[in-house]
Enzyme design. Structure first.
Site, PDB file in Angstrom:
ATOM      1  N   LEU A 132     -12.966  -8.326  -1.195  1.00  0.00           N
ATOM      2  CA  LEU A 132     -12.284  -9.046  -2.271  1.00  0.00           C
ATOM      3  C   LEU A 132     -11.269 -10.036  -1.730  1.00  0.00           C
ATOM      4  O   LEU A 132     -10.954 -11.033  -2.377  1.00  0.00           O
ATOM      5  CB  LEU A 132     -11.564  -8.057  -3.205  1.00  0.00           C
ATOM      6  CG  LEU A 132     -12.447  -7.086  -3.986  1.00  0.00           C
ATOM      7  CD1 LEU A 132     -11.584  -6.072  -4.721  1.00  0.00           C
ATOM      8  CD2 LEU A 132     -13.335  -7.832  -4.961  1.00  0.00           C
ATOM      9  N   ASP A 157      13.489  -1.384   7.079  1.00  0.00           N
ATOM     10  CA  ASP A 157      13.460  -2.470   8.043  1.00  0.00           C
ATOM     11  C   ASP A 157      12.440  -3.510   7.609  1.00  0.00           C
ATOM     12  O   ASP A 157      11.414  -3.195   6.986  1.00  0.00           O
ATOM     13  CB  ASP A 157      13.070  -1.945   9.433  1.00  0.00           C
ATOM     14  CG  ASP A 157      14.112  -0.987   9.967  1.00  0.00           C
ATOM     15  OD1 ASP A 157      15.265  -1.083   9.511  1.00  0.00           O
ATOM     16  OD2 ASP A 157      13.774  -0.164  10.831  1.00  0.00           O
ATOM     17  N   GLY A 207      -4.447  -6.173   6.197  1.00  0.00           N
ATOM     18  CA  GLY A 207      -5.813  -5.702   6.281  1.00  0.00           C
ATOM     19  C   GLY A 207      -6.698  -6.368   5.253  1.00  0.00           C
ATOM     20  O   GLY A 207      -6.399  -7.434   4.715  1.00  0.00           O
TER      21      GLY A 207
END
Length: 916
Positions: free
Chosen positions: A575, A698, A581
Site C-alpha cells: 500500500l 527521545d 518500513g
C-alpha cells in the site's frame, strides 16, 4: 373491539400531536433566549433548523449548537423535550442558571463545557438513567455546588468531565453504581476529603483530580487494585503517606503526583511498570534510595525530596533501618521534613547518636499510628526506645530482644496487643495503658482470663497466673483465624459474582462459556469478563515462539497469520512505503481487510521488547474518531509489525491527484473542507496529548512515540482518517516528502508541533488547488506549491485563478475558499511563532463544515476521545436522520464496555473488544 382500537389510535394521535406541540413551544423559547438566534431558526418546523434533529415522530432528539458564539440563557423547562438524546452547547458564552435535566430518561450525551453558566439546580441530574457522557468543564462562573447523589442513577455513565466548574465538598462514595465509567475529570475545583473507597472497584482508566483549591487529602492506597488505570493526575493536592505498590497497574502510562505531601520510599514497582512513560514526583518529601527509573522514561523528581543519595544505590544501613521504622508508622511527615541525607546522626529529629551510632529513638507523644517495626533490631547500638503516648497497635516484635545494649523501652499508652517478649532483667520496660497487651486466652468456665498488664516485670511475664492450656489456646486461635479467612474468601467470591451480574446487566462483554477459546482461523485468545485477552497463542504450534503476549488486552497476532493474509508480503499487496518500513494490504480468511506495517529490522536496530510494548500501549490509548485504529501487533525476531484497520478507499492523494487512474470523481468543496477539518481535529488531539506531557520520548526515529514529533503517528503510521464517510486515510506525510518540510526542520532538524502546522497548511493548499506540494513537471517558479501559493495570497484577487478548476464555486463557496486560503498562508509562515495552533484551524474550519451538515459534536478538548468505531458512528448518524433502526441495540451493547468496539467484521476474527 374495533371501536376501542379506533379510540386508542385517536388518543395516540392526540398524544403525539400534543408532545410535538410541546416541543415547538420549548424550541421557540430556546430560539428567543439565545443571542444571536441562529439564522435559520424560524418557521414552524423546528426539525429543519440548523443543528436540530428529530426522530420519525417529529420529536426533538438532538440539539447541536457547539461553537456558535452564542450568548443568552436557556429556558427553565428544557427538560420537557422528553425524547432528547444529545444536548451539545459547548464552547459558547451562554450564561444564567442551568435548567434542570431531571427525568430526561432518553438523554445520553450532555456537552455544556466552556460557557458562563452561573448556577445549577438541585435536581439537575436526577433520573438520567441513559446518561453516558456529561461534560460541564470550564464554567468558572458557576456558584459553588456539590456532586449530587442523584448522579448514581446514571448507571450507564462512561465519561464525567467537570473540571473548573466550582465543585466543592467531598467526592461521593458511589462508584459501585458506574460499572462502565472510564474517564473521571474533576480538576481545578475545591474538592476536599479523601478518595472514596468505592473508587477502588471501579473501571476508571483516566483519573484527573489535580489542582484542587484546598486539596484532597489522605492516602492513595485505593489505586492499588485499579488495574485498568492508564492515566492518573493527582498533582497539586494534599495527599500524604507513602506511594502505594502499583505493580498491578500494568496499563499505567502517565502518573502525576507532584505538589503533594507524599513521604516514604518510592516503591520498586514504580520503576518497573512496563508501560509507564511519564511520572512527576517533585515537591513532595519522598525518602530512601534514589529511584532507578529506566532510560527513556520521562521523570521529574525536583529538589524537595529527601533521598539519601543523588544517584541510585543503597542507603546507609542505619538509614535503611530507620526508614523501615518510619514505614511501619506510615512515614509521618514530621520525620520526612528533617530526615535528609545519608547520615541519621546529622540533624535527624527524634534521633540521638553517640559518635556515628544511633543510641536513642524518642517518638513519645507524637500521635503516631501504625505498628512497631522489627527493623529496630538492626540498630544494634540502640539503648533507649521511647514510643509512649501514641496510637500504635500490634505486637512488640520479638526481634527487639536481640538489642544487647537496650536499657529502656517505653510503649505505655498505646493500643498494643499480644504477648510481651522476654526481655533481660537489665531492660526497664513500661507497658501501662495497653489494656490488651499481655492478656492470654484460657479455656473453661472459671479460668483466669487475663492479668493486669500494668504490673509487668522485666521478663515480660504478667504478675498473675500463667495460662496452663497454651496448646488449646493455640488451637482455638488457629480455628478462629481459619474461619475468618474462609469467610473472607466467601465474601470475595460473592462480591465478584455480584459484580459480574451487575456488569452483565449493563451490557458488558462476557467471556465465552466455560472459558472456551475465542478463535477464528489463526488467532486464538481466551477472553476474560472485561473484554480483554488474557492468553493468546498461535494455532500452529510451530509458531508459538513468534507470539508475544502483553498485559493490557492488546491483540497479538502470529507472524504466520500475517504472512498468510498478505500472500507472503507480496509486492502486489504493498500500500505504501514509509520511513519505518512497508505497509501491506491483507485479508483475513473471513474477508476482513487489514493494513500491516512491517517495520524493517535495520530501522528498529536493537530496540527491545519493552520499547515496543510501550509503543503498543500508547497506540491503543490514542482513540479518536479521526485516527485509524490499531488492531493488533506481532514480533518476529527483530521485526515489529503493527496491524491497523484498512481504509478501503485509498488515500487523499489518490483522490486528489490520481483520480483519473483510479476512477474517482472530483472531490467537492464540501468534501475537501470536511477532510481538512478532520485532519485538523486528529492532529489537534495528538498535539494536546503532547502538551499534557504524558508521552514524550527521545526524537531518535527508533524511539518516536508522540510528543513534539508527530511524524510517526500522524504521517508515517497514517493515523488520521476522514470519519464522516470513512473513505480516506489522509496522507499528511508531515516530514516524509520534501514539499511538506517546514523550513526549520529542513535546515536544522528541529521538530515541534509547529512543523505539523506547516504541513497542515500544505495539505490545505493541495485541497484548494488540486496540485501536489512538489510537482517537478511544472515550471520551476510554480513547482513548489508553498512558494507559488504565497505569491497568490499577496493579491487575493488571484485566488480565483489558483482554485482547482473542478470546483467551479459559487459566491458563497468562493468566500469560504478564501478563508481557508488565508488559514493556509498563516499555517505555512516561515517563522514557527507566527503559525497558529491546530485548535485555531479547527475553529476556522468548523463553522464552514457545519453550514452543510448538522453533526453530533463531541467535546474536542485536550483529553477528548471517541469510544465508538467508525461503523457505529455511521449507524448513529443514520439513526439521527431516521434511517436506521439498528443503532440502539448496537450502541447500547457495544459502547458500554470498558474498551471501544471493533470495526465491523472483526468480531469474527478478533473476539476481544480490546483490539480496538
Amino acid at each position: 373491539m374495533r371501536e376501542r382500537r379506533k379510540l386508542f389510535s385517536l388518543f395516540s394521535v392526540i398524544f403525539l400531536f400534543s408532545s410535538t406541540l410541546a416541543d415547538d413551544v420549548i424550541m421557540n423559547k430556546l430560539a428567543a433566549s439565545l443571542s444571536p438566534t441562529p439564522s435559520d431558526w424560524s418557521g414552524s418546523n423546528h426539525c429543519k433548523w440548523t443543528g436540530v434533529n428529530c426522530d420519525s415522530s417529529g420529536r426533538v432528539s438532538s440539539i447541536n449548537l457547539a461553537s456558535k458564539s452564542l450568548s443568552g440563557t436557556l429556558p427553565t423547562d428544557l427538560n420537557h423535550l422528553t425524547q432528547l438524546k444529545t444536548l451539545s452547547l459547548q464552547s459558547n458564552q451562554i450564561s444564567g442558571a442551568l435548567p434542570s435535566l431531571a427525568n430526561l430518561t432518553n438523554l445520553q450525551e450532555v456537552y455544556l463545557n466552556n460557557n458562563n453558566f452561573t448556577s445549577i439546580p438541585p435536581s439537575f441530574l436526577s433520573a438520567l438513567t441513559s446518561l453516558q457522557t456529561l461534560s460541564i468543564s470550564e464554567n468558572p462562573s458557576l456558584a459553588p455546588w456539590s456532586i449530587p447523589e442523584d448522579l448514581a442513577q446514571s448507571g450507564s455513565l462512561v465519561t464525567f468531565y467537570a473540571s473548573k466548574a466550582s465543585i466543592v465538598g467531598s467526592i461521593p462514595d458511589f462508584f459501585d453504581s458506574f460499572p462502565n465509567l472510564q474517564s473521571l475529570r474533576l480538576s481545578y475545583n475545591n474538592l476536599t476529603g479523601t478518595l472514596p473507597s468505592s473508587i477502588a472497584g471501579s473501571e476508571i482508566q483516566n483519573l484527573w483530580l489535580n489542582n484542587q483549591d484546598m486539596g484532597l487529602s489522605g492516602s492513595i492506597d485505593v489505586l492499588q487494585t485499579m488495574t485498568q488505570l492508564s492515566q492518573v493526575w493527582l498533582h497539586a493536592n494534599g495527599f500524604s503517606g507513602p506511594i502505594p505498590d502499583l505493580s498491578k497497574c500494568t496499563s499505567l502510562f502517565d502518573l502525576q503526583l507532584r505538589d503533594n505531601r507524599f513521604t516514604g520510599v518510592v516503591p520498586p514497582s514504580l520503576t518497573s511498570l512496563p508501560l509507564l512513560v511519564n511520572v512527576t514526583l517533585q515537591n513532595n518529601k519522598l525518602q530512601g534510595p534514589f529511584p532507578d527509573f529506566p532510560t527513556g522514561l520521562q521523570v521529574n523528581l525536583g529538589t524537595t525530596n529527601s533521598f539519601c543519595n543523588t544517584k541510585p544505590g543503597p542507603c546507609d544501613s542505619q538509614v535503611t533501618a530507620l526508614l523501615e521504622v518510619a514505614g511501619a508508622l506510615s512515614y509521618p511527615l514530621i520525620l520526612a521534613e528533617s530526615w535528609e541525607g545519608n547520615d541519621p546522626c546529622k540533624g535527624w529529629s527524634f534521633i540521638t547518636c553517640q559518635g556515628s551510632n544511633v543510641t536513642v529513638i524518642n517518638f513519645g507523644k507524637q500521635k503516631f499510628t501504625g505498628t512497631i517495626s522489627p527493623a529496630i533490631a538492626n540498630l544494634t547500638s540502640l539503648r533507649n526506645l521511647f514510643l509512649n503516648d501514641n496510637n500504635i497497635s500490634g505486637p512488640i516484635p520479638d526481634s527487639l530482644i536481640g538489642l544487647s545494649q537496650l536499657k529502656a523501652l517505653d510503649v505505655s499508652n498505646n493500643n498494643l496487643t499480644g504477648k510481651i517478649p522476654d526481655f533481660s532483667s537489665g531492660v526497664t520496660l513500661k507497658t501501662a495503658g495497653n489494656p490488651l497487651l499481655g492478656i492470654n486466652l484460657t479455656v473453661g468456665g472459671g479460668g483466669n482470663s487475663g492479668s493486669d498488664s500494668n504490673s509487668t516485670s522485666a521478663s515480660g511475664n504478667p504478675s498473675g497466673k500463667t495460662n496452663t492450656n497454651s496448646g488449646s489456646t493455640g488451637m482455638i486461635a488457629g480455628t478462629v483465624i481459619a474461619v475468618v479467612v474462609f469467610m473472607g474468601v466467601v465474601a470475595f467470591v460473592f462480591y465478584k459474582c455480584y459484580t459480574k451480574k451487575r456488569l452483565q446487566k449493563f451490557g458488558r462483554v462476557q467471556s465465552p462459556p466455560n472459558g472456551k477459546e475465542a478463535t477464528k482461523k489463526g488467532i486464538v485468545g481466551t477472553v476474560n469478563g472485561y473484554g480483554g485477552i488474557s492468553e493468546l497463542q498461535s494455532q500452529s504450534s510451530g509458531y508459538n515462539s513468534d507470539l508475544q503476549v502483553f498485559e493490557g488486552g492488546n491483540v497479538a497476532i502470529s507472524f504466520q497469520v500475517l504472512r498468510q493474509v498478505t500472500d507472503n508480503f507480496s509486492e502486489d499487496n504493498i500500500l505504501g512505503r514509509g520511513g519505518f518500513g512497508v505497509v501491506y494490504k491483507g485479508e483475513l480468511l473471513d474477508g476482513t481487510q487489514i493494513a500491516v506495517k512491517r517495520m524493517e529490522s535495520g530501522a528498529m536496530g536493537t530496540k527491545g521488547m519493552n520499547e515496543f510494548q510501550a509503543e503498543i500501549a500508547v497506540l491503543t490509548k490514542v482513540r479518536h474518531r479521526h485516527l485509524v485504529a490499531l488492531l493488533g501487533f506481532c514480533t518476529n525476531g527483530n521485526e515489529r509489525l503493527l496491524v491497523y484497520e484498512y481504509m478501503p478507499e485509498g488515500t487523499l492523494s489518490q483522490h486528489l491527484f490520481d483520480r483519473n487512474e483510479n476512477g474517482y470523481p472530483p472531490l467537492t468543496w464540501k468534501q475537501r473542507v470536511t477532510i481538512a477539518l478532520d485532519v485538523a481535529r486528529g492532529v489537534e488531539y495528538l498535539h494536546s496529548l503532547a502538551q499534557s506531557s504524558f508521552i514524550h520520548r527521545d526524537l531518535k526515529p527508533s524511539n518516536i512515540l508522540l510528543g513534539d514529533d508527530m511524524r510517526a503517528k500522524v504521517a508515517d503510521f497514517g493515523l488520521v482518517k476522514n470519519a464522516p464517510d470513512g473513505k480516506y486515510s489522509v496522507e499528511t506525510r508531515l516530514a516524509g516528502t520534501f514539499g511538506y518540510l517546514a523550513p526549520e526542520y529542513a535546515a536544522t532538524g528541529r521538530v515541534t508541533t509547529k512543523v505539523d502546522v506547516y504541513a497542515f497548511g500544505v495539505v490545505l493548499m493541495e485541497l484548494i488547488t488540486g496540485r501536489k506540494a512538489l510537482d517537478e513537471t511544472m515550471p520551476e517558479d510554480r513547482s513548489h506549491l508553498v512558494t507559488w501559493f504565497r505569491r497568490v495570497l499577496i493579491n487575493k484577487d488571484n485566488i480565483g485563478k489558483a482554485i482547482d478548476s473542478t470546483l467551479n464555486p459559487d459566491d458563497e463557496t468562493y468566500g469560504n475558499i478564501c478563508k481557508v486560503a488565508e488559514l493556509a498562508g498563516h499555517c505555512t509562515a516561515r517563522e514557527p511563532s507566527q503559525r497558529p495552533d491546530m485548535g485555531h484551524a479547527v475553529n476556522i474550519l468548523g463553522p464552514l463544515v457545519e453550514q452543510w451538515k448538522p453533526s453530533c459534536h463531541r467535546e474536542e478538548d485536550s483529553f477528548s476521545t471517541d469510544h465508538m468505531s467508525l461503523p457505529q458512528i455511521m449507524q448513529r448518524w443514520q439513526a439521527d436522520e431516521g434511517t436506521s433502526t439498528m443503532v440502539d441495540d448496537l450502541y447500547n451493547s457495544r459502547t458500554q464496555s470498558s474498551i471501544p468496539a471493533k470495526p465491523s467484521g472483526f468480531p469474527n476474527t478478533f473476539d476481544s473488544l480490546d483490539c480496538r
